[in-house]
Write a protein that holds these residues in place. Sequence first.
Motif, PDB file in Angstrom:
ATOM      1  N   LEU A  76       0.827  -1.201   0.000  1.00  0.00           N
ATOM      2  CA  LEU A  76       0.000   0.000   0.000  1.00  0.00           C
ATOM      3  C   LEU A  76       0.868   1.261   0.000  1.00  0.00           C
ATOM      4  CD1 LEU A  76      -3.002   0.834   0.117  1.00  0.00           C
ATOM      5  CD2 LEU A  76      -2.806   0.871   2.608  1.00  0.00           C
ATOM      6  N   ILE A 128      -2.883  -2.450  -6.898  1.00  0.00           N
ATOM      7  CA  ILE A 128      -2.742  -1.220  -6.107  1.00  0.00           C
ATOM      8  C   ILE A 128      -3.767  -0.167  -6.503  1.00  0.00           C
ATOM      9  CG2 ILE A 128      -0.285  -1.576  -5.686  1.00  0.00           C
ATOM     10  CD1 ILE A 128       0.261   0.518  -7.880  1.00  0.00           C
ATOM     11  N   PRO A 171      -7.871   0.070  -2.170  1.00  0.00           N
ATOM     12  CA  PRO A 171      -7.534  -0.616  -0.919  1.00  0.00           C
ATOM     13  C   PRO A 171      -8.099  -2.031  -0.841  1.00  0.00           C
ATOM     14  CG  PRO A 171      -8.252   1.632  -0.490  1.00  0.00           C
ATOM     15  CD  PRO A 171      -8.518   1.368  -1.938  1.00  0.00           C
ATOM     16  N   ILE A 222      -5.743  -4.500  -2.509  1.00  0.00           N
ATOM     17  CA  ILE A 222      -4.548  -4.787  -1.712  1.00  0.00           C
ATOM     18  C   ILE A 222      -4.895  -5.708  -0.553  1.00  0.00           C
ATOM     19  CG2 ILE A 222      -2.806  -3.732  -0.216  1.00  0.00           C
ATOM     20  CD1 ILE A 222      -2.874  -1.297  -2.018  1.00  0.00           C
TER      21      ILE A 222
END
Length: 830
Positions: free
Chosen positions: A461, A557, A560, A563
């Motif tokens: 992240l 990526i 969120p 990820i």
Amino acid sequence: MKFSHSLQFNAVPEWSSKYISYSHLKKIIYTLQRDKLYNGELKDTTTTSNNLSTDTEATPLLLAPSVLTLDSNNTINTTNDPYVKEFIKALDHELFKIEKFYNSQETGLLANYHELKDDIIEFTNNSKRNRTPSFADVLPTTPAPIETDTNGNDLESINSHRSMSLESLPIQEQLSRNSWANLFHPNESVDDFSPLDKYKLSLRKRLIAMFTQLSELKDYIELNHTGFSKICKKFDKSLDTSIKSKYLNHIETQSHVFDPITATAINNIIHETVVEYAKLSQNVHSNDLVNYDAALNELSTHLRDHIAWERNTVWKDMMNIERLANNAKRQDLIENQNDSLEKPLQQVGHWDTLPGGIWLLLKSPAIIKFISITTIFILLLKYLIFFEDPLEQNCFAILVYASLLWATETLPLFVTSLFIPFLIVILPVLKDPKDGTTPMDTVSASQFILSTMWSSVIMLLLGGFTLAAALSKYNIAKMLSTYILASAGTNPAIILLTNMFVALFVSMWVSNVASPVLCYSIIQPILRTLPSSSSYTKSLILGIALASNVGGMSSPIASPQNIFAFGLMEPTPSWGEWFIVSIPVSIICILSIWILLIVTFPPDSKVKILRLHASKDTFTATQWFVTLTSIGTILLWCFSNQLSGVFGEMGIISIIPILLFFGTGVLSTEDFNNFMWTIVILAMGGSTLGKAVSNCGLLFTIAEHIKVMIEGKALFVIVLIFGAGIITMATFVSHTVAAMILVPLMGEIGQHLPEDHSRLLIMITALLSSAAMGLPTSGFPNVTAISMTDEVGVRYLNVGNFISRGVPSSLFCYFTVVTVGYLLLRLILF
């Protein structure tokens, strides 16, 4: 920072109306751009300029012809292009105003400087003869006759006021400022000085004031020259001309204020002022003996203090008023977007200072929601027993509690995430791995749960944030996007499709949160030339938002939720495997949404689209460095499985761009502080919750119950059933929250199928979380789109636009993911 803001913050407050009217010139450019696009009659922007400007000096200027004709005789020929001619008239107006004001300031300042220099020479001669000055020597010098402009304004008043502003402060106030205290010896007041020392002190004060005024006059020239450069560049870009270099050459050769000789003369006077100050403060008489750097540093300190004092006294109230107005506008926008959106706890108000404030606090809807959800949590802990194992019951209560807090946003999302590890340790929830039945002691539980908060997922992240910050800071993403859009022509349908694919591409590498913001800034010239009521305007804004949502599934990526899902897959897929599924699915979704928008928002045949022009700026060495580093990092991520023997987990690769960008100064500490740390904390909370429900066996128990319900059903049917539930939930709560709640559950269900398909179900969940876009609050891109307003503050879109187009778009994406996405996942053996 935009130049208009930079001009506001760096201008001398008393001279604010005497700087280039940058914002007004931009409005003239937009008007000319619109007129040129529709080939209508050219409006008289000179009249508009005169009406909007507060400068009454415009009238005599407008009677004079334009001075520009740029040819071999160093003049600009404006007869061929009426739009250029009209804009140059506006530029001449600003040049005339700036030239006149500068000449008046320079005349008064030079007179004061020569008078000060004569006084210093006289003081030096008296000092050499050791003569004590008479009373007349220490009296203020007689001011020059006051000149006035055509409006009766005192041209010398500002300069005189600024000369005396520092000296007129009370001695106590001067002493309270550290730099002014340096004028006195410790424990010595001005009354202890001899007449000669007092006169010397007054000369030093006058030199400080002179240095301040000269520095501000120098900055006045530089700020206005930058303003002309930027506004000419904007005009060239907007109307596809090339007047910048010619006009700048003209003002440097034909005006006194921007003549390089003028700047050189000011620098020379500043240098002489520093030398004279050094002689007085260092008690030397030779130029060769003075410590020039020390004197310059001391004068610069006085200048900084003066600017700080000036900004505090002049700008502070104005800035506070503007900030309050902006906050009120944003609050009104939020309330209009969703009337049911309640204020968070910290916005209840100053309840502790009001009579009956506690009762008002308890009546707050946010408090009522918090108390209600907490009551459910307590009931699940003590009375509503669904599981035989108390640890599983505790974990289930935390899962429901966190899900409700996240879904209702009673607390900020990241606060709920931090609440989770606290509850996991104190309840308790975790089982000792030695026997798998007894609770883990609190020390071991806290160490375990805190260690799960920082993982390879978090590093991935941060790596994505780093790439996004560099690509945005150096305008690389914007330059590439503008180049693509410039090649799209002026066909409305093609322009819409191109913008949607640009939004998709930007979302892959800069995140789907920043993508719509960037894309909307690029299409501002188009929006300015379209009527706000145009259906094409709505389709363009809505298309970018929906495409950014789809872009949230395009790369690991991009969002969120990707990820988070990426980190829970065992084994972790490569980027290439992700792209095999996400790219075809994203392209099909974009094309489906594009067709929907074209059908429901048919372009008006009268609408004309402004052709965007690619940036003429060439790539700098820094931009190439950022680009190559980003490409290299992405390639390493793509082949991370093959390189696991070198780098281990993928998160280690993320350290490479962090080291290269921050270590070399490409990105600063401020850039690091501007990362979306709330998203990082949110991901940490989801990770800890996932570990807890897995460690205590709750997921296993739930999966066993669901297994009985779906036993005998085909994998495709399972995907259809659970996929519908996922996209429905993600529509009403944020995409990230939906993924954090459902991804661990879907992974556990996949593990309990006859054949392990946990990775397939996790991937489907992540993709469908981004595909939910039926409401304005369904995702960050939708919130950004509903906030878009025209020049008068009217929103382009309403809730009905999102429901009528967003719900069908979500259904298109749902069927694409559960069919094409499912087939591709099966082909790569997920």
